[in-house]
Motif scaffolding. Structure first.
Motif, PDB file in Angstrom:
ATOM      1  N   THR A 171      -2.249   8.913  -8.471  1.00  0.00           N
ATOM      2  CA  THR A 171      -2.324  10.328  -8.795  1.00  0.00           C
ATOM      3  C   THR A 171      -1.943  11.061  -7.524  1.00  0.00           C
ATOM      4  O   THR A 171      -2.644  10.962  -6.508  1.00  0.00           O
ATOM      5  N   LEU A 172      -0.798  11.738  -7.574  1.00  0.00           N
ATOM      6  CA  LEU A 172      -0.257  12.384  -6.378  1.00  0.00           C
ATOM      7  C   LEU A 172      -0.376  13.888  -6.468  1.00  0.00           C
ATOM      8  O   LEU A 172      -0.183  14.473  -7.544  1.00  0.00           O
ATOM      9  N   PRO A 173      -0.639  14.538  -5.341  1.00  0.00           N
ATOM     10  CA  PRO A 173      -0.667  15.999  -5.328  1.00  0.00           C
ATOM     11  C   PRO A 173       0.747  16.560  -5.413  1.00  0.00           C
ATOM     12  O   PRO A 173       1.720  15.914  -5.007  1.00  0.00           O
ATOM     13  N   VAL A 174       0.853  17.770  -5.940  1.00  0.00           N
ATOM     14  CA  VAL A 174       2.127  18.486  -5.982  1.00  0.00           C
ATOM     15  C   VAL A 174       2.178  19.409  -4.782  1.00  0.00           C
ATOM     16  O   VAL A 174       1.210  20.112  -4.486  1.00  0.00           O
ATOM     17  N   ARG A 175       3.308  19.379  -4.083  1.00  0.00           N
ATOM     18  CA  ARG A 175       3.526  20.257  -2.927  1.00  0.00           C
ATOM     19  C   ARG A 175       4.696  21.180  -3.211  1.00  0.00           C
ATOM     20  O   ARG A 175       5.712  20.758  -3.742  1.00  0.00           O
ATOM     21  N   ASP A 176       4.551  22.417  -2.809  1.00  0.00           N
ATOM     22  CA  ASP A 176       5.638  23.384  -2.933  1.00  0.00           C
ATOM     23  C   ASP A 176       6.378  23.414  -1.605  1.00  0.00           C
ATOM     24  O   ASP A 176       5.932  24.059  -0.653  1.00  0.00           O
ATOM     25  N   ILE A 177       7.484  22.680  -1.521  1.00  0.00           N
ATOM     26  CA  ILE A 177       8.193  22.584  -0.240  1.00  0.00           C
ATOM     27  C   ILE A 177       8.924  23.869   0.107  1.00  0.00           C
ATOM     28  O   ILE A 177       9.276  24.089   1.249  1.00  0.00           O
ATOM     29  N   ARG A 178       9.128  24.746  -0.873  1.00  0.00           N
ATOM     30  CA  ARG A 178       9.777  26.030  -0.552  1.00  0.00           C
ATOM     31  C   ARG A 178       8.910  26.816   0.413  1.00  0.00           C
ATOM     32  O   ARG A 178       9.409  27.420   1.345  1.00  0.00           O
TER      33      ARG A 178
ATOM     34  N   ALA B 166       3.186  22.963 -10.101  1.00  0.00           N
ATOM     35  CA  ALA B 166       2.957  23.894  -8.999  1.00  0.00           C
ATOM     36  C   ALA B 166       1.969  23.290  -8.014  1.00  0.00           C
ATOM     37  O   ALA B 166       1.253  22.336  -8.321  1.00  0.00           O
ATOM     38  N   GLU B 167       1.936  23.879  -6.818  1.00  0.00           N
ATOM     39  CA  GLU B 167       0.980  23.485  -5.789  1.00  0.00           C
ATOM     40  C   GLU B 167      -0.416  23.359  -6.413  1.00  0.00           C
ATOM     41  O   GLU B 167      -0.787  24.173  -7.253  1.00  0.00           O
ATOM     42  N   GLU B 168      -1.149  22.332  -6.034  1.00  0.00           N
ATOM     43  CA  GLU B 168      -2.498  22.014  -6.497  1.00  0.00           C
ATOM     44  C   GLU B 168      -2.524  21.259  -7.819  1.00  0.00           C
ATOM     45  O   GLU B 168      -3.581  20.805  -8.236  1.00  0.00           O
ATOM     46  N   ASP B 169      -1.389  21.122  -8.519  1.00  0.00           N
ATOM     47  CA  ASP B 169      -1.345  20.233  -9.680  1.00  0.00           C
ATOM     48  C   ASP B 169      -1.349  18.802  -9.170  1.00  0.00           C
ATOM     49  O   ASP B 169      -1.150  18.547  -7.979  1.00  0.00           O
TER      50      ASP B 169
ATOM     51  N   THR C  64       0.848  -1.183   0.000  1.00  0.00           N
ATOM     52  CA  THR C  64       0.000   0.000   0.000  1.00  0.00           C
ATOM     53  C   THR C  64       0.884   1.234   0.000  1.00  0.00           C
ATOM     54  O   THR C  64       2.006   1.213   0.515  1.00  0.00           O
ATOM     55  N   VAL C  65       0.369   2.293  -0.584  1.00  0.00           N
ATOM     56  CA  VAL C  65       1.093   3.554  -0.707  1.00  0.00           C
ATOM     57  C   VAL C  65       0.341   4.605   0.093  1.00  0.00           C
ATOM     58  O   VAL C  65      -0.881   4.704  -0.001  1.00  0.00           O
ATOM     59  N   SER C  66       1.076   5.385   0.875  1.00  0.00           N
ATOM     60  CA  SER C  66       0.464   6.478   1.625  1.00  0.00           C
ATOM     61  C   SER C  66       1.398   7.678   1.632  1.00  0.00           C
ATOM     62  O   SER C  66       2.579   7.560   1.303  1.00  0.00           O
ATOM     63  N   GLU C  67       0.855   8.812   2.016  1.00  0.00           N
ATOM     64  CA  GLU C  67       1.618  10.053   2.187  1.00  0.00           C
ATOM     65  C   GLU C  67       2.403  10.435   0.942  1.00  0.00           C
ATOM     66  O   GLU C  67       3.469  11.034   1.026  1.00  0.00           O
ATOM     67  N   GLY C  68       1.880  10.120  -0.242  1.00  0.00           N
ATOM     68  CA  GLY C  68       2.590  10.412  -1.473  1.00  0.00           C
ATOM     69  C   GLY C  68       2.405  11.839  -1.937  1.00  0.00           C
ATOM     70  O   GLY C  68       1.343  12.430  -1.781  1.00  0.00           O
ATOM     71  N   TYR C  69       3.478  12.400  -2.489  1.00  0.00           N
ATOM     72  CA  TYR C  69       3.416  13.722  -3.110  1.00  0.00           C
ATOM     73  C   TYR C  69       4.593  13.888  -4.062  1.00  0.00           C
ATOM     74  O   TYR C  69       5.578  13.167  -3.985  1.00  0.00           O
ATOM     75  N   VAL C  70       4.447  14.845  -4.963  1.00  0.00           N
ATOM     76  CA  VAL C  70       5.517  15.227  -5.886  1.00  0.00           C
ATOM     77  C   VAL C  70       5.908  16.648  -5.531  1.00  0.00           C
ATOM     78  O   VAL C  70       5.044  17.506  -5.303  1.00  0.00           O
ATOM     79  N   ARG C  71       7.199  16.897  -5.504  1.00  0.00           N
ATOM     80  CA  ARG C  71       7.680  18.239  -5.192  1.00  0.00           C
ATOM     81  C   ARG C  71       7.471  19.158  -6.392  1.00  0.00           C
ATOM     82  O   ARG C  71       7.741  18.768  -7.534  1.00  0.00           O
ATOM     83  N   ALA C  72       6.998  20.373  -6.144  1.00  0.00           N
ATOM     84  CA  ALA C  72       6.851  21.370  -7.210  1.00  0.00           C
ATOM     85  C   ALA C  72       8.209  21.613  -7.863  1.00  0.00           C
ATOM     86  O   ALA C  72       9.249  21.524  -7.204  1.00  0.00           O
TER      87      ALA C  72
END
Length: 150
Positions: free
Chosen positions: A132-139, A112-115, A22-30
């Motif tokens: 399908t992972l959300p994009v987060r802007d870690i900056r 960008a964030e929300e993509d 199982t996959v959890s807490e997934g995101y892609v960096r902006a």
């Protein structure tokens, strides 16, 4: 890439992968300004009784996707491609900044964030998972002291 603002990954799993990893807490960096590359991070948990190895990842958002690790060599942290990421039976593996992660190389448009970004995970037993992972802007997170550097 849609802008629906999902906070969690949407997973469509096939075959035995549903019962095993199982996959959890997934995101892609902006993507950074003018940056063609980014990374994806997540938690992988194997509820099965056999080790599973993540052997490849693909995405329509990037020209190429690679599995990477970060290792110290001669006092310098270096990113290196790896052939697979084992997830032990009954165990967890964290894909995170500064460690194992998924690199998206040659991103086709800025993220960008929300993509959202679609990834397809390929396992050693032939199963695949679409995420399908959300994009987060870690900056933005780093400005408030909540981020991690890669």
């Amino acid at each position: 890439m849609k802008k629906t603002g999902l906070l969690c990954a949407v997973m469509l799993l096939s075959g035995a992968a549903w019962a095993q990893v199982t996959v959890s807490e997934g995101y892609v960096r902006a993507t950074p300004p003018m940056g063609p590359n980014t990374a994806a991070f997540m938690q992988l948990e194997n509820g099965g009784d056999q080790e599973r190895i993540l052997v490849a990842v693909s995405s329509p958002a990037a020209e190429k996707v690679e599995l990477h690790s970060v290792q110290e060599q001669d006092g310098v942290m270096q990113m290196r491609p790896v052939d697979g990421i084992p997830v032990p039976a009954g165990g967890k593996v964290s894909l995170q900044p500064g460690g194992l992660h998924i690199m998206l190389l040659g991103v086709k448009q800025p993220l960008a964030e929300e993509d959202e970004v679609t990834l397809e995970l390929h396992w050693d037993n032939g199963d695949t998972e679409q995420l399908t992972l959300p994009v987060r802007d870690i900056r933005a997170q780093m400005q408030y002291g909540h981020g991690h550097q890669h």
